[in-house]
Design a protein around this motif. Structure first.
Motif, PDB file in Angstrom:
ATOM      1  N   UNK A 171       0.731  -1.101  -0.253  1.00 51.31           N
ATOM      2  CA  UNK A 171      -0.079  -0.048   0.218  1.00 51.31           C
ATOM      3  C   UNK A 171       0.471   1.143   0.191  1.00 51.31           C
ATOM      4  N   UNK A 172       2.017   1.233   0.702  1.00 51.17           N
ATOM      5  CA  UNK A 172       2.743   2.700   0.395  1.00 51.17           C
ATOM      6  C   UNK A 172       3.817   3.062  -0.592  1.00 51.17           C
ATOM      7  N   UNK A 173       3.779   1.889  -0.870  1.00 51.68           N
ATOM      8  CA  UNK A 173       4.918   1.597  -2.295  1.00 51.68           C
ATOM      9  C   UNK A 173       3.410   2.377  -3.132  1.00 51.68           C
ATOM     10  N   UNK A 174       2.819   2.151  -3.682  1.00 55.09           N
ATOM     11  CA  UNK A 174       1.457   2.254  -4.025  1.00 55.09           C
ATOM     12  C   UNK A 174       1.343   3.715  -4.345  1.00 55.09           C
ATOM     13  N   UNK A 175       1.134   4.864  -2.630  1.00 48.60           N
ATOM     14  CA  UNK A 175       0.839   5.689  -2.424  1.00 48.60           C
ATOM     15  C   UNK A 175       2.560   6.374  -3.013  1.00 48.60           C
ATOM     16  N   UNK A 176       3.175   5.721  -2.876  1.00 47.00           N
ATOM     17  CA  UNK A 176       4.261   6.917  -3.143  1.00 47.00           C
ATOM     18  C   UNK A 176       5.188   6.710  -4.070  1.00 47.00           C
ATOM     19  N   UNK A 177       4.232   5.176  -5.194  1.00 49.86           N
ATOM     20  CA  UNK A 177       4.063   5.684  -6.600  1.00 49.86           C
ATOM     21  C   UNK A 177       3.005   6.735  -7.787  1.00 49.86           C
ATOM     22  N   UNK A 178       1.963   7.111  -6.742  1.00 47.37           N
ATOM     23  CA  UNK A 178       1.370   7.950  -7.287  1.00 47.37           C
ATOM     24  C   UNK A 178       0.454   8.309  -6.285  1.00 47.37           C
ATOM     25  N   UNK A 179       0.602   9.607  -5.696  1.00 47.92           N
ATOM     26  CA  UNK A 179       0.463  10.732  -4.196  1.00 47.92           C
ATOM     27  C   UNK A 179      -0.930  11.666  -4.860  1.00 47.92           C
TER      28      UNK A 179
END
Length: 226
Positions: free
Chosen positions: A186-194
């Motif tokens: 989930x964290x990676x998803x947020x960082x990739x597309x804030x």
């Protein structure tokens, strides 16, 4: 997108109908969390859990227009589980979504019988379903958000041992390492597309930013990695 007050009123009317049609119906999951406990966002899908999914609901068809019915995979862990999703339109042309799921945790948790006829699961049971939904859908920011609210208000770790006991009864288990993988994805998803994360949270009326959710995920990764 219709305003949340209209949606909530329309959902309340549908719940009254469901109380007559599904006396064994249990309100739980994210919908139960949002409507009965936290009100931290809007939830479009009315989550109802049943001993067995009914094929036909004449009470609903008499008052609503059925737009579509389909079956979606909900869980692969701890058991294979599907949800029957019914898309409806009421007489005011408000679109609604009803999600009917077999209750694999039936009898495990306490509930309150509501005046409308349906049951509302206690927070402990709601937590189990929200966390399990999240584990099965780590890219869903709203499920991460719901888990964060439960954690902050009701202490996720305190419930985690009970979650483990429930999984043991189903012959399954989950490790802290697997939870870290969920949080990390989930964290990676947020960082990739804030920007997408901000849009999703804004559209659902969430009153926290994606940066706050990101910090919570980072804290949980550190906690479960120790």
């Amino acid at each position: 997108m219709i305003i949340s007050e209209q949606l909530i009123d329309a959902q309340d009317k549908l719940l009254l109908t469901l109380g007559k049609a599904l006396p064994d119906g249990l309100i739980s999951g994210s919908f139960g969390l949002v409507r009965a406990y936290t009100q931290h966002r809007t939830e479009e899908c009315i989550d109802i859990y049943l001993p067995q999914i009914k094929e036909d609901l004449p009470e609903i068809k008499g008052e609503y227009t059925i737009l579509e019915e389909k079956t979606e995979k909900r869980w692969s862990f701890p058991v294979e589980l599907e949800t029957k999703v019914i898309f409806l339109k009421d007489k005011s042309n408000i679109n609604l979504r009803l999600c009917l799921t077999k209750d694999v945790f039936g009898g495990r948790f306490d509930f309150t019988r509501l005046e409308i006829g349906l049951k509302l699961e206690d927070l402990e049971g709601i937590y189990h379903r929200v966390l399990t939904d999240y584990i099965n859908n780590p890219d869903n920011l709203l499920l991460a958000l719901d888990t964060a609210y439960i954690d902050n208000e009701y202490h996720l770790v305190d419930f985690f041992s009970v979650f483990q006991e429930t999984l043991n009864e189903l012959g399954r288990k989950i490790t802290e390492e697997e939870l870290v993988k969920t949080f990390s994805r989930t964290l990676e998803s947020i960082k990739n597309n804030p920007f997408q994360a901000k849009r999703v949270l804004t559209e659902k009326g969430v009153n926290i930013s994606e940066s706050v959710l990101r910090r919570w995920l980072e804290a949980k990764i550190q906690e479960f990695s120790e």
